[in-house]
Each structure stands twice: as structure tokens, then as C-alpha cells.
Design an enzyme around this catalytic site. Structure first.
Site, PDB file in Angstrom:
ATOM      1  N   CYS A 149       3.422  17.058  11.857  1.00  0.00           N
ATOM      2  CA  CYS A 149       3.502  17.744  10.577  1.00  0.00           C
ATOM      3  C   CYS A 149       4.012  16.738   9.548  1.00  0.00           C
ATOM      4  CB  CYS A 149       4.525  18.861  10.707  1.00  0.00           C
ATOM      5  SG  CYS A 149       3.948  20.430  10.210  1.00  0.00           S
TER       6      CYS A 149
ATOM      7  N   ASN B 161       1.402  16.586  25.536  1.00  0.00           N
ATOM      8  CA  ASN B 161       2.321  17.506  24.872  1.00  0.00           C
ATOM      9  C   ASN B 161       1.612  18.569  24.039  1.00  0.00           C
ATOM     10  OD1 ASN B 161       1.975  14.784  23.603  1.00  0.00           O
ATOM     11  ND2 ASN B 161       2.735  15.884  21.804  1.00  0.00           N
TER      12      ASN B 161
ATOM     13  N   SER C 264      13.164  11.983  28.473  1.00  0.00           N
ATOM     14  CA  SER C 264      14.012  12.418  27.359  1.00  0.00           C
ATOM     15  C   SER C 264      14.769  13.676  27.765  1.00  0.00           C
ATOM     16  CB  SER C 264      13.103  12.717  26.165  1.00  0.00           C
ATOM     17  OG  SER C 264      13.861  13.147  25.073  1.00  0.00           O
ATOM     18  N   ALA C 265      16.021  13.804  27.309  1.00  0.00           N
ATOM     19  CA  ALA C 265      16.848  14.944  27.743  1.00  0.00           C
ATOM     20  C   ALA C 265      16.512  16.262  27.043  1.00  0.00           C
ATOM     21  CB  ALA C 265      18.328  14.617  27.497  1.00  0.00           C
ATOM     22  N   HIS C 266      16.067  16.173  25.775  1.00  0.00           N
ATOM     23  CA  HIS C 266      16.024  17.423  25.008  1.00  0.00           C
ATOM     24  C   HIS C 266      14.839  18.331  25.321  1.00  0.00           C
ATOM     25  CE1 HIS C 266      13.080  16.642  21.640  1.00  0.00           C
ATOM     26  NE2 HIS C 266      13.297  15.395  21.999  1.00  0.00           N
TER      27      HIS C 266
ATOM     28  N   THR D 281      26.702   0.497  22.654  1.00  0.00           N
ATOM     29  CA  THR D 281      27.678   1.207  23.488  1.00  0.00           C
ATOM     30  C   THR D 281      27.051   2.476  24.059  1.00  0.00           C
ATOM     31  OG1 THR D 281      29.384   0.356  22.036  1.00  0.00           O
ATOM     32  CG2 THR D 281      30.007   2.207  23.450  1.00  0.00           C
TER      33      THR D 281
HETATM   34  C1  LIG Z   1       4.944  13.211  25.277  1.00  0.00           C
HETATM   35  C2  LIG Z   1       6.104  12.849  24.419  1.00  0.00           C
HETATM   36  N1  LIG Z   1       6.508  11.565  24.331  1.00  0.00           N
HETATM   37  C3  LIG Z   1       7.547  11.184  23.581  1.00  0.00           C
HETATM   38  C4  LIG Z   1       8.238  12.102  22.828  1.00  0.00           C
HETATM   39  C5  LIG Z   1       9.398  11.649  21.998  1.00  0.00           C
HETATM   40  O1  LIG Z   1      10.602  11.910  22.669  1.00  0.00           O
HETATM   41  P1  LIG Z   1      12.002  11.941  21.835  1.00  0.00           P
HETATM   42  O2  LIG Z   1      11.929  13.157  20.961  1.00  0.00           O
HETATM   43  O3  LIG Z   1      13.049  12.033  22.901  1.00  0.00           O
HETATM   44  O4  LIG Z   1      12.076  10.674  21.080  1.00  0.00           O
HETATM   45  C6  LIG Z   1       7.859  13.453  22.860  1.00  0.00           C
HETATM   46  C7  LIG Z   1       8.558  14.459  22.019  1.00  0.00           C
HETATM   47  O5  LIG Z   1       7.957  15.314  21.424  1.00  0.00           O
HETATM   48  C8  LIG Z   1       6.759  13.839  23.680  1.00  0.00           C
HETATM   49  O6  LIG Z   1       6.357  15.107  23.751  1.00  0.00           O
END
Ligand SMILES: Cc1ncc(COP(=O)(O)O)c(C=O)c1O
Length: 393
Positions: free
Chosen positions: A335, A157, A205-207, A243
Site C-alpha cells: 500500500c 504471503n 520473523s517474530a511478529h 547490541t
Molecule cells: C514473506 C515475507 N518476507 C518478509 C517479510 C518482512 O518481515 P519483517 O516485517 O519482519 O521485516 C514479510 C512481512 O510481511 C513477509 O510476509
């Protein structure tokens, strides 16, 4: 993407704006599909049908069977479930207590590993090379008879480095050890197929794909023994109680579907954005260190550090000044109360602390335009130049 304050948003790897169609789907189901998917009456059965329909969409998008997908609250919970669930199940059933994780994992994995250490598990860390890549032979050196899980993310990331997951799974298969990969940054950006990658566990993850926050999934390959980490209900086939949030799950599936449709177009434009931005920065600024220079990397991310002997500046000041001038970017690392922590990812790549503390991560998405990229690049350079040490100017 510009928000009402005319900001340029280049932090898509932190999160993405909600897609309009996704937003519509969620709104509609929040209103109309409120039944509890575990209820026997028609409201419950309608919610259950929608739940299973969307499980199917997510499963199909990663090449999994529907019965292998379990909804969670997001990437963090899925990573926790993979590590803690696997560790506890294995110690109980086989006495195995050794886990291997890469040095560049997200904190959702690394902090779980540290927690498991406090419970008596043994943790080994796979080093990375200077471009942030795990080498499968390094994993082989760490495997013991007690190893019960190996975790290496699909793409990082902070830098975008895409790990050789297929080669790693060849090693994990050879030793019969389950393999978890965090694909939070890759889903919807590059192909993610559980059989092609050879993974047994996977977090999404969706976001990060224009879906809502607080919803995601874990893939658990049939036959992979995992304890639940939450207790209190039989939902998600006794694997993840609570749920189910059916409207968000419907939004998640819609987001993944749309991201898959746009994947190749976005990949091509991200490549153009990264090339353009890197060109502007390297031609105008001295002492630029490209942390995203590996051959296998997500073009959606460009991480830049500066040679600290040239500049009197830290990421926090850079981010603050960029924001003041209308450009939202990130340092890429955690951060804590406003101050940027040295990145464990860049440190693992051999960068010194001072260099890591000059880092800015630019990340692109489907609303990014080339004009925004050019403007952000010029803004970055003009800020950076104003912090050149007098001896360098
Ligand atoms: C590589 C990675 N793993 C896990 C996460 C965490 O996901 P969530 O924000 O859906 O908990 C992130 C979010 O920044 C990510 O970039």
C-alpha cells in the site's frame, strides 16, 4: 479476534497480536535482564546466557546448529543480509555476479535484487504458473557459471502457495549454488527444517507468530560465505553488529515455541475457516477468482479477486468498507500512500491489472473463530454485491 472497537481481525499474515505469555517474558526481561550481552560483568553474563539459551531454542525449531543462527531486526533485514551479504562476498572472492530470484518474492527480496542490479549484478527472475508455483526446471534454465545465489520463498504471503522448496534445493545442490528461502510466512505454521528443506540461508520473523515486531533471525549454513551488511561491532560472531535486544529475543523464542506447540491445531482450524469462507463467498458472489486454489497452500490465507467485468470496485474501496463494517482485512500487496499497488505476485500468475486491483486477502490465526469467519464472509458478500455493475444485477 475482536479489539475494543469490536473489529474482526483477519489480517494475521500482516502481523499477529502479541501472545500473553510472550508479553510477560518480554516485560520481565526488560526489567530484570538489562545487561549488555557483550559486557564482562555479571549483568552482561546473565544477558549473554539468556541470549544463547534462546538462540538454542530458535536453532532447534528449524533443525539448525546454534552457531548457524544470527539475530536480526526481522524478516526484511534477514532477506537483505542473505542477498546483499552473499552477492558482495561472492563478487569479492570468486567474481560471480549472477543472482536468481522468483517473481513472487516479498519486496524484501525483490527490492534487494533491484538494488544489486544497480551495483552491476545480473538478476534473473523465475516465472511462476497460474497458481503461483515455481517449477524447478525453470530454475535450471537460468543457472550460469556466475550464479552465486538462488532465492525462492517457502510460502507466498499474498496467496499462501507453498513452493516446492525440497525439489528446488535438489537443483541448487546439483549445481553447488547456495539457496535462500524466506520462511517468514511458514515458521510456526508448517514444519520448517533446514536440512529437510535443503536450504543454506533462511529468514524468519517474530511478529508473524504472536511475537514482537522488530526481531527475527537469519540462518546461515556453516560454510556459506556471506559478508556482513552492517558494520560497527563484533556481536553475533562478527556477522551482525549491534547490541542484541535480549528481552525481544527471549520473546521471539517463546513465541516460536508456542507456535510450534499449536501448529497442528491451528492448521486444522485454518483449513476449516478457509473452506467455510470460500463456501460463503462462492455461493453468494458472482465472478469470484480464488488466488489460493493451488493444492499446496497455507490454509491460513485466502486471496480472492473479482472479475472486473462484473463489478465497479477496487480493493481500496472494499477494504475501507469492510473496515467500516468492523472487519480488518488486507489487499495482500503493498500500500503506497493509501492506494493499493497492482500485486506483482498476481501479475506473475497471469492476472490482468484490473483483476489484481479487486483483491482481498483474508488471513486467519489462533484467535479466529468460525463465527468471525462467517460474519466476515457475509459482510464481504453484501459489500461486493452493492458494487455489481447495473448490467449484471
Ligand atoms: C514473506 C515475507 N518476507 C518478509 C517479510 C518482512 O518481515 P519483517 O516485517 O519482519 O521485516 C514479510 C512481512 O510481511 C513477509 O510476509
Amino acid at each position: 479476534m475482536n479489539n475494543s472497537k469490536h473489529h474482526i481481525y483477519l489480517d494475521y499474515s500482516a502481523t499477529t497480536p502479541l501472545d500473553d505469555e510472550v508479553s510477560e517474558v518480554i516485560r520481565m526481561h526488560l526489567r530484570d535482564t538489562f545487561g549488555n550481552a557483550s559486557s564482562i560483568h555479571s549483568f552482561g553474563r546473565t544477558a549473554k546466557a539468556l541470549l544463547e539459551e534462546n538462540r538454542e531454542i530458535i536453532a532447534r525449531s528449524i533443525g539448525a546448529e546454534t552457531s548457524e543462527v544470527f539475530f536480526t531486526s526481522g524478516g526484511t533485514e534477514s532477506d537483505n543480509h542473505a542477498l546483499i551479504g552473499r552477492a558482495l562476498a561472492q563478487r569479492r572472492t570468486s567474481g560471480k555476479d549472477h543472482i536468481i530470484v522468483s517473481a513472487i518474492e516479498h519486496h524484501a527480496v525483490l527490492d534487494c535484487a533491484e538494488y544489486l542490479r544497480t551495483l552491476g549484478f545480473r538478476i534473473s527472475t523465475i516465472p511462476v504458473d497460474q497458481n503461483g508455483y515455481v517449477h524447478p526446471d525453470e530454475i535450471e534454465k537460468l543457472i550460469t557459471d556466475s550464479t552465486c545465489l538462488i532465492s525462492v520463498m517457502h510460502a507466498n504471503n499474498e496467496t499462501g502457495a507453498i513452493q516446492p522448496v525440497k525439489e528446488i534445493s535438489a537443483v541448487t545442490k546439483k549445481y553447488g549454488i547456495p539457496f535462500h528461502s524466506d520462511t517468514v510466512q511458514t515458521i510456526g505454521k508448517i514444519p520448517v527444517d533446514v536440512n529437510d528443506l535443503g536450504v543454506d540461508l533462511l529468514a524468519v520473523s517474530a511478529h508473524k507468530v504472536y511475537g514482537p515486531k522488530g526481531i527475527g533471525a537469519i540462518y546461515i549454513r556453516k560454510g556459506t560465505d556471506l559478508d556482513p551488511i552492517l558494520h560497527g561491532g563484533a556481536q553475533e560472531r562478527n556477522t551482525r553488529p549491534g547490541t542484541e535486544n535480549v528481552p525481544l529475543i527471549a520473546g521471539f523464542a517463546k513465541a516460536v515455541e508456542r507456535a510450534e506447540q499449536n501448529r497442528d491445531t491451528l492448521f486444522t482450524s485454518a483449513l476449516q475457516f478457509r473452506t467455510e469462507l470460500l463456501g460463503i463467498i462462492t455461493s453468494s458472489c458472482k465472478g469470484v477468482i480464488n488466488n489460493s486454489s493451488g493444492t499446496q497452500s497455507l490454509p491460513h490465507i485466502l486471496s480472492i479477486s473479482l472479475d472486473p467485468s462484473f463489478y465497479e470496485i477496487e480493493s481500496e474501496t472494499l477494504l475501507f468498507n469492510m473496515d467500516l463494517r468492523g472487519v480488518a482485512v488486507s489487499s495482500g500487496s503493498a500500500c503506497t500512500s493509501g492506494s493499493v499497488q497492482p500485486s506483482h505476485v498476481l501479475m506473475a500468475m497471469g492476472r490482468d491489472i484490473k483483476t489484481t486491483q479487486t483483491t482481498v486477502r483474508f488471513s486467519f490465526g489462533k484467535f479466529t473463530t468460525i463465527e468471525e469467519v462467517k460474519s466476515a464472509g457475509n459482510t464481504y458478500c453484501s459489500i461486493v454485491q452493492s458494487f455489481l455493475k447495473p448490467s449484471i444485477v
